[in-house]
Design an enzyme around this catalytic site. Structure first.
Site, PDB file in Angstrom:
ATOM      1  N   LYS A 160       1.979  -5.686  -0.777  1.00 22.58           N
ATOM      2  CA  LYS A 160       0.695  -6.150  -1.389  1.00 22.58           C
ATOM      3  C   LYS A 160       0.325  -5.783  -2.570  1.00 22.58           C
ATOM      4  CE  LYS A 160      -3.334  -4.511  -0.169  1.00 22.58           C
ATOM      5  NZ  LYS A 160      -4.623  -4.073   0.143  1.00 22.58           N
ATOM      6  N   ASN A 161       0.383  -4.420  -2.832  1.00 27.05           N
ATOM      7  CA  ASN A 161      -0.205  -3.810  -4.004  1.00 27.05           C
ATOM      8  C   ASN A 161       0.698  -3.888  -5.410  1.00 27.05           C
ATOM      9  OD1 ASN A 161      -2.405  -2.756  -2.805  1.00 27.05           O
ATOM     10  ND2 ASN A 161      -1.529  -0.721  -2.139  1.00 27.05           N
ATOM     11  N   CYS A 167     -17.150  -0.355  -0.991  1.00 30.70           N
ATOM     12  CA  CYS A 167     -15.941  -0.128  -0.392  1.00 30.70           C
ATOM     13  C   CYS A 167     -15.943   1.105   0.682  1.00 30.70           C
ATOM     14  CB  CYS A 167     -15.138   0.592  -1.525  1.00 30.70           C
ATOM     15  SG  CYS A 167     -13.226   0.775  -0.852  1.00 30.70           S
ATOM     16  N   ARG A 184     -14.617   3.837  -6.044  1.00 30.71           N
ATOM     17  CA  ARG A 184     -13.527   3.149  -6.907  1.00 30.71           C
ATOM     18  C   ARG A 184     -14.175   2.406  -7.896  1.00 30.71           C
ATOM     19  NH1 ARG A 184      -9.012   1.110  -2.960  1.00 30.71           N
ATOM     20  NH2 ARG A 184     -10.204  -0.478  -2.068  1.00 30.71           N
ATOM     21  N   ASP A 222      -2.754   6.438   0.407  1.00 31.85           N
ATOM     22  CA  ASP A 222      -2.750   5.427   1.416  1.00 31.85           C
ATOM     23  C   ASP A 222      -1.782   5.753   2.741  1.00 31.85           C
ATOM     24  OD1 ASP A 222      -3.851   3.522   0.017  1.00 31.85           O
ATOM     25  OD2 ASP A 222      -2.481   2.472  -0.774  1.00 31.85           O
ATOM     26  N   ARG A 234      -5.031  -7.539   5.999  1.00 28.11           N
ATOM     27  CA  ARG A 234      -5.317  -7.401   4.739  1.00 28.11           C
ATOM     28  C   ARG A 234      -4.020  -6.662   4.172  1.00 28.11           C
ATOM     29  NH1 ARG A 234      -9.034  -4.021   2.650  1.00 28.11           N
ATOM     30  NH2 ARG A 234      -8.508  -5.089   0.764  1.00 28.11           N
TER      31      ARG A 234
END
Length: 417
Positions: free
Chosen positions: A22-23, A117, A122, A305, A397
């Site tokens: 995804k990133n 967030c 961030r 993560d 997500r």
């Protein structure tokens, strides 16, 4: 609202295929803004964030063809709406990645500031400062970033802090700037390298991606290209941690072990037996894991993560572990949910002291963010009895069909209303 229901205590066995990252996919999709020609992107994961980004690009005038997912074709031959509205940005902070390429290509961009967030502030100040150094005129009014630039020019930009999206945004903007741009203290993450490889295929001149100094020589225009998104190293790590925690033997295909050195080292330390080749990883675990200390830091160190997933592993490991989060100030919110499952965790500032217990108990818990939800899935797989996880839209997500893949490995997990 959907939830996951897990009957724990079942070891994992079998093999699955890892999805695209995804990133990496999100910035590559934004790179389509830089050219009038078609971009074909392969290995795109089916995720809510991808759907949101495609909706954003479509409303800006990009022609998106996604009839053969995981392949997507995009053409930005015309750009009709140079705005990223709050309604979209609030659900996906990666929308800020359209700022650099849109400004470079169209000379104008109006982007909503990202909303709150769960895991931390961030801020996007590094993005804005860098574009201003490159000649952009930027004002923030009514919650929107209003950016203008007749033509960006190359510059030397030193990031105050390491920022992945900041590096990606300015790297994309610099591809069409006049002159040479040098990014110092740049992010070294593999996803940055993946984006650079896509941009190079489009005709960009980029050197040093994967190091802390990236040099971009601006070109007059970019052209169409084809790019395959790298495998998701965080999804890979999540499944490996799950098997280490609950036991069993799994084989993960279409992944890249070279991207996971810090994770594989920690899992080996925990007692897992790991074999790998160029595009697969096999993990065997038949004993109780050992506690492992974790300290997050930018790549190539241990990724933030994966912190929550290793927290769950340490909850049932023998011994005591210290888990320190240095990237995001609020990324220990999963601790209270794990304590509901009988975990023994003490929090002191940005550090959690995890005393391993022989058994977690199934409970009704709530996911607070994407990676926290993954940690609760792992805890549920290990726990005795039934675990119910609310707010699993966070999972959608970032994990493509996680319950389906875990079911393939033998887990007793299902989605329900």
């Amino acid at each position: 609202m959907q939830k996951l229901i897990i009957q724990g205590g079942v070891p994992l066995h079998g093999e699955i295929t890892i999805s695209g990252a995804k990133n990496a996919a999100l910035p590559v999709l934004c790179a389509a803004l830089l050219t009038e020609e078609f971009i074909k992107i392969k290995n795109v994961p089916v995720l809510q964030d991808i759907t949101t980004m495609l909706s954003l690009l479509t409303q800006m005038g990009i022609n998106v063809t996604a009839t053969n997912i995981p392949e997507i074709s995009l053409s930005a031959s015309t750009l009709t709406h140079l705005v990223a509205p709050y309604e979209m940005v609030k659900t996906m902070r990666a929308a800020i990645l359209i700022l650099g390429p849109l400004l470079a290509r169209a000379g104008e961009a109006n982007i909503s500031l990202p909303g709150g967030c769960a895991i931390g502030l961030r801020p996007v100040d590094q993005h804005i400062k860098g574009l201003q150094v490159m000649g952009a005129e930027i004002h923030i009014k009514h919650g929107y970033i209003h950016a203008r630039a007749k033509k960006l020019h190359g510059a030397r930009i030193v990031f105050d802090i390491i920022t992945v999206t900041g590096t990606e945004n300015l790297m994309m903007a610099a591809t069409l700037a006049e002159g040479t741009t040098i990014l110092e203290n740049a992010a070294r993450e593999p996803e940055v390298v993946d984006l650079a490889n896509c941009l190079i295929a489009m005709g960009a001149k980029i050197h040093g991606a994967g190091t802390d100094i990236i040099t971009i020589e601006g070109v007059p225009s970019l052209y169409g290209a084809e790019h395959t998104v790298m495998p998701d190293r965080i999804e890979t790590g999540t499944f490996l941690v799950a098997a280490t925690a609950v036991g069993g033997e799994i084989l993960l295909r279409e992944t890249d072990p070279h991207l996971l050195d810090a994770i594989l080292d920690k899992l080996t330390e925990a007692g897992a037996h790991i074999d790998s080749n160029e595009n697969w990883i096999r993990l065997k675990m038949h004993t109780r894991p050992k506690s492992i200390n974790v300290r997050t830091a930018p790549y190539p160190a241990f990724p933030t993560d994966m912190q929550a997933q290793f927290m769950s592993l340490n909850c049932v490991a023998s011994g005591t572990a210290i888990v320190t989060e240095t990237i995001f100030e609020n990324r220990l919110m999963h601790v209270q949910e794990l304590i509901r499952m009988n975990a023994n965790i003490e929090v002191e500032g940005n550090t959690a002291i995890v005393h391993g217990v022989p058994q977690l108990d199934g409970a009704h818990v709530m996911a607070t963010d994407l990676r926290a939800s993954a940690s609760l899935v792992i805890a549920g797989l290990v726990a005795q009895g039934e675990t119910v996880i609310d707010r699993i839209y966070h999972l959608d997500r970032g994990y493509e069909n996680i319950e389906g893949k875990l079911s393939t490995l033998g887990a007793q997990i299902r989605r329900a209303q």
